[in-house]
Design a protein around this motif. Structure first.
Motif, PDB file in Angstrom:
ATOM      1  N   PRO A   4     -47.431 -29.379  49.578  1.00 41.14           N
ATOM      2  CA  PRO A   4     -47.566 -28.094  49.407  1.00 41.14           C
ATOM      3  C   PRO A   4     -46.568 -26.746  48.871  1.00 41.14           C
ATOM      4  O   PRO A   4     -46.941 -25.925  48.700  1.00 41.14           O
ATOM      5  CB  PRO A   4     -47.502 -27.551  50.599  1.00 41.14           C
ATOM      6  N   VAL A   5     -45.391 -27.785  48.632  1.00 39.13           N
ATOM      7  CA  VAL A   5     -44.583 -26.923  47.687  1.00 39.13           C
ATOM      8  C   VAL A   5     -44.370 -26.916  45.886  1.00 39.13           C
ATOM      9  O   VAL A   5     -44.358 -25.634  45.416  1.00 39.13           O
ATOM     10  CB  VAL A   5     -43.138 -27.745  47.106  1.00 39.13           C
ATOM     11  N   LEU A   6     -45.833 -27.660  45.862  1.00 34.31           N
ATOM     12  CA  LEU A   6     -47.235 -26.979  44.190  1.00 34.31           C
ATOM     13  C   LEU A   6     -47.031 -25.468  44.467  1.00 34.31           C
ATOM     14  O   LEU A   6     -47.231 -25.076  43.367  1.00 34.31           O
ATOM     15  CB  LEU A   6     -47.370 -27.808  44.199  1.00 34.31           C
ATOM     16  N   GLY A  13     -42.800 -20.754  38.031  1.00 34.87           N
ATOM     17  CA  GLY A  13     -43.001 -21.689  37.350  1.00 34.87           C
ATOM     18  C   GLY A  13     -43.715 -20.830  35.897  1.00 34.87           C
ATOM     19  O   GLY A  13     -42.718 -20.480  35.099  1.00 34.87           O
ATOM     20  N   LEU A  14     -44.270 -20.330  36.272  1.00 34.80           N
ATOM     21  CA  LEU A  14     -45.580 -19.699  34.803  1.00 34.80           C
ATOM     22  C   LEU A  14     -44.888 -18.695  34.573  1.00 34.80           C
ATOM     23  O   LEU A  14     -44.828 -17.625  34.273  1.00 34.80           O
ATOM     24  CB  LEU A  14     -46.686 -19.535  35.512  1.00 34.80           C
ATOM     25  N   ALA A  15     -44.344 -17.761  35.831  1.00 31.57           N
ATOM     26  CA  ALA A  15     -44.160 -16.260  35.682  1.00 31.57           C
ATOM     27  C   ALA A  15     -42.846 -16.759  34.852  1.00 31.57           C
ATOM     28  O   ALA A  15     -42.714 -15.832  34.246  1.00 31.57           O
ATOM     29  CB  ALA A  15     -43.787 -15.719  37.082  1.00 31.57           C
ATOM     30  N   ALA A  36     -52.376 -20.343  36.927  1.00 31.86           N
ATOM     31  CA  ALA A  36     -51.787 -20.533  38.087  1.00 31.86           C
ATOM     32  C   ALA A  36     -52.784 -19.946  38.899  1.00 31.86           C
ATOM     33  O   ALA A  36     -52.765 -21.124  40.089  1.00 31.86           O
ATOM     34  CB  ALA A  36     -50.820 -19.936  37.963  1.00 31.86           C
ATOM     35  N   LEU A  37     -53.333 -19.301  39.214  1.00 28.50           N
ATOM     36  CA  LEU A  37     -54.518 -19.613  40.912  1.00 28.50           C
ATOM     37  C   LEU A  37     -54.962 -20.784  41.107  1.00 28.50           C
ATOM     38  O   LEU A  37     -56.012 -20.870  41.391  1.00 28.50           O
ATOM     39  CB  LEU A  37     -55.074 -17.759  40.651  1.00 28.50           C
ATOM     40  N   LEU A  38     -56.205 -20.799  39.554  1.00 27.75           N
ATOM     41  CA  LEU A  38     -56.651 -21.505  39.826  1.00 27.75           C
ATOM     42  C   LEU A  38     -55.792 -23.118  40.449  1.00 27.75           C
ATOM     43  O   LEU A  38     -56.611 -23.950  41.004  1.00 27.75           O
ATOM     44  CB  LEU A  38     -57.703 -22.246  38.381  1.00 27.75           C
ATOM     45  N   SER A  39     -55.058 -23.184  39.835  1.00 29.70           N
ATOM     46  CA  SER A  39     -54.411 -24.776  40.154  1.00 29.70           C
ATOM     47  C   SER A  39     -53.755 -24.599  41.380  1.00 29.70           C
ATOM     48  O   SER A  39     -54.176 -25.933  41.716  1.00 29.70           O
ATOM     49  CB  SER A  39     -53.073 -25.370  39.634  1.00 29.70           C
ATOM     50  N   ILE A 109     -46.028 -11.668  34.438  1.00 30.98           N
ATOM     51  CA  ILE A 109     -44.544 -11.893  35.179  1.00 30.98           C
ATOM     52  C   ILE A 109     -44.656 -11.105  36.213  1.00 30.98           C
ATOM     53  O   ILE A 109     -44.250 -12.378  37.452  1.00 30.98           O
ATOM     54  CB  ILE A 109     -43.359 -11.344  34.093  1.00 30.98           C
ATOM     55  N   LEU A 110     -45.184  -9.830  37.083  1.00 31.57           N
ATOM     56  CA  LEU A 110     -44.801  -9.192  37.734  1.00 31.57           C
ATOM     57  C   LEU A 110     -46.230  -9.954  39.433  1.00 31.57           C
ATOM     58  O   LEU A 110     -45.295 -10.125  40.337  1.00 31.57           O
ATOM     59  CB  LEU A 110     -44.948  -7.901  37.456  1.00 31.57           C
ATOM     60  N   TYR A 111     -47.065  -9.855  38.185  1.00 32.30           N
ATOM     61  CA  TYR A 111     -47.997 -10.718  39.425  1.00 32.30           C
ATOM     62  C   TYR A 111     -47.549 -11.578  39.940  1.00 32.30           C
ATOM     63  O   TYR A 111     -48.153 -12.015  41.333  1.00 32.30           O
ATOM     64  CB  TYR A 111     -49.468 -10.090  38.552  1.00 32.30           C
ATOM     65  N   LEU A 112     -47.549 -12.403  38.726  1.00 29.92           N
ATOM     66  CA  LEU A 112     -47.665 -14.683  39.280  1.00 29.92           C
ATOM     67  C   LEU A 112     -46.010 -14.347  40.318  1.00 29.92           C
ATOM     68  O   LEU A 112     -46.399 -14.896  41.488  1.00 29.92           O
ATOM     69  CB  LEU A 112     -47.061 -14.864  38.191  1.00 29.92           C
ATOM     70  N   LEU A 113     -44.994 -13.694  40.295  1.00 31.84           N
ATOM     71  CA  LEU A 113     -44.263 -13.284  41.186  1.00 31.84           C
ATOM     72  C   LEU A 113     -44.513 -12.776  43.069  1.00 31.84           C
ATOM     73  O   LEU A 113     -44.470 -13.279  43.666  1.00 31.84           O
ATOM     74  CB  LEU A 113     -43.208 -12.589  40.972  1.00 31.84           C
ATOM     75  N   PHE A 114     -45.112 -11.737  42.690  1.00 29.14           N
ATOM     76  CA  PHE A 114     -46.143 -11.444  43.368  1.00 29.14           C
ATOM     77  C   PHE A 114     -47.087 -12.481  44.277  1.00 29.14           C
ATOM     78  O   PHE A 114     -46.647 -12.573  46.106  1.00 29.14           O
ATOM     79  CB  PHE A 114     -46.267  -9.762  43.175  1.00 29.14           C
ATOM     80  N   LEU A 115     -47.740 -13.300  43.353  1.00 29.71           N
ATOM     81  CA  LEU A 115     -48.075 -13.762  44.553  1.00 29.71           C
ATOM     82  C   LEU A 115     -47.569 -14.845  45.003  1.00 29.71           C
ATOM     83  O   LEU A 115     -47.584 -15.792  46.103  1.00 29.71           O
ATOM     84  CB  LEU A 115     -49.508 -14.675  43.612  1.00 29.71           C
TER      85      LEU A 115
END
Length: 127
Positions: A4-6, A13-15, A36-39, A109-115
């Motif tokens: 679950p850490v993934l 990491g992608l951000a 990122a979200l599909l993974s 960047i901000l979107y991935l950090l938020f998610l």
């Protein structure tokens, strides 16, 4: 066995790697949230049957739970993590054509950090 850490490490990491993709090619930037979200969706769906049998607990950093980071992937947490990834994926599809060239890198960047933060909140075992 999927960890679950993934669910937190991949979008985080992608951000941080997004600016490097901006130097290589501006066209690849808009596909980073999809990856990122599909993974995350695939990882959540693989974790769901295992979590229904037994809750998965992960201690990060090698310290016991009061001092280290404690992740608990239970049925409710994985359900919410799946919903976050699904809604985030749909929003990324919707925002695909609305993001302007200049603000694209900062937005992703901000979107991935938020998610990442939202997923971390539903999987934390410290509350």
């Amino acid at each position: 066995m999927v960890n679950p850490v993934l669910l937190i490490v991949i979008p985080l990491g992608l951000a941080f790697i997004t600016p490097l993709f901006g130097f290589i090619s501006k066209k690849t930037l808009k596909y980073i949230p999809f990856v990122a979200l599909l993974s995350n969706l695939i990882i959540c769906l693989k974790l769901f049957p295992r979590v229904l049998e037994q809750t998965v607990r992960v201690s990060i950093g090698g310290f016991p739970p009061p001092l280290g980071i404690n992740l608990v992937a239970g049925p409710l947490g994985i359900l919410f993590a799946t919903l976050i990834a699904l809604v985030g994926f749909l929003v990324a599809i919707y925002a695909f054509s609305y993001i302007k060239e200049g603000a694209q890198e900062k937005y992703h960047i901000l979107y991935l950090l938020f998610l990442t933060a939202a997923t971390g909140v539903v999987l934390t075992g410290d509350i």
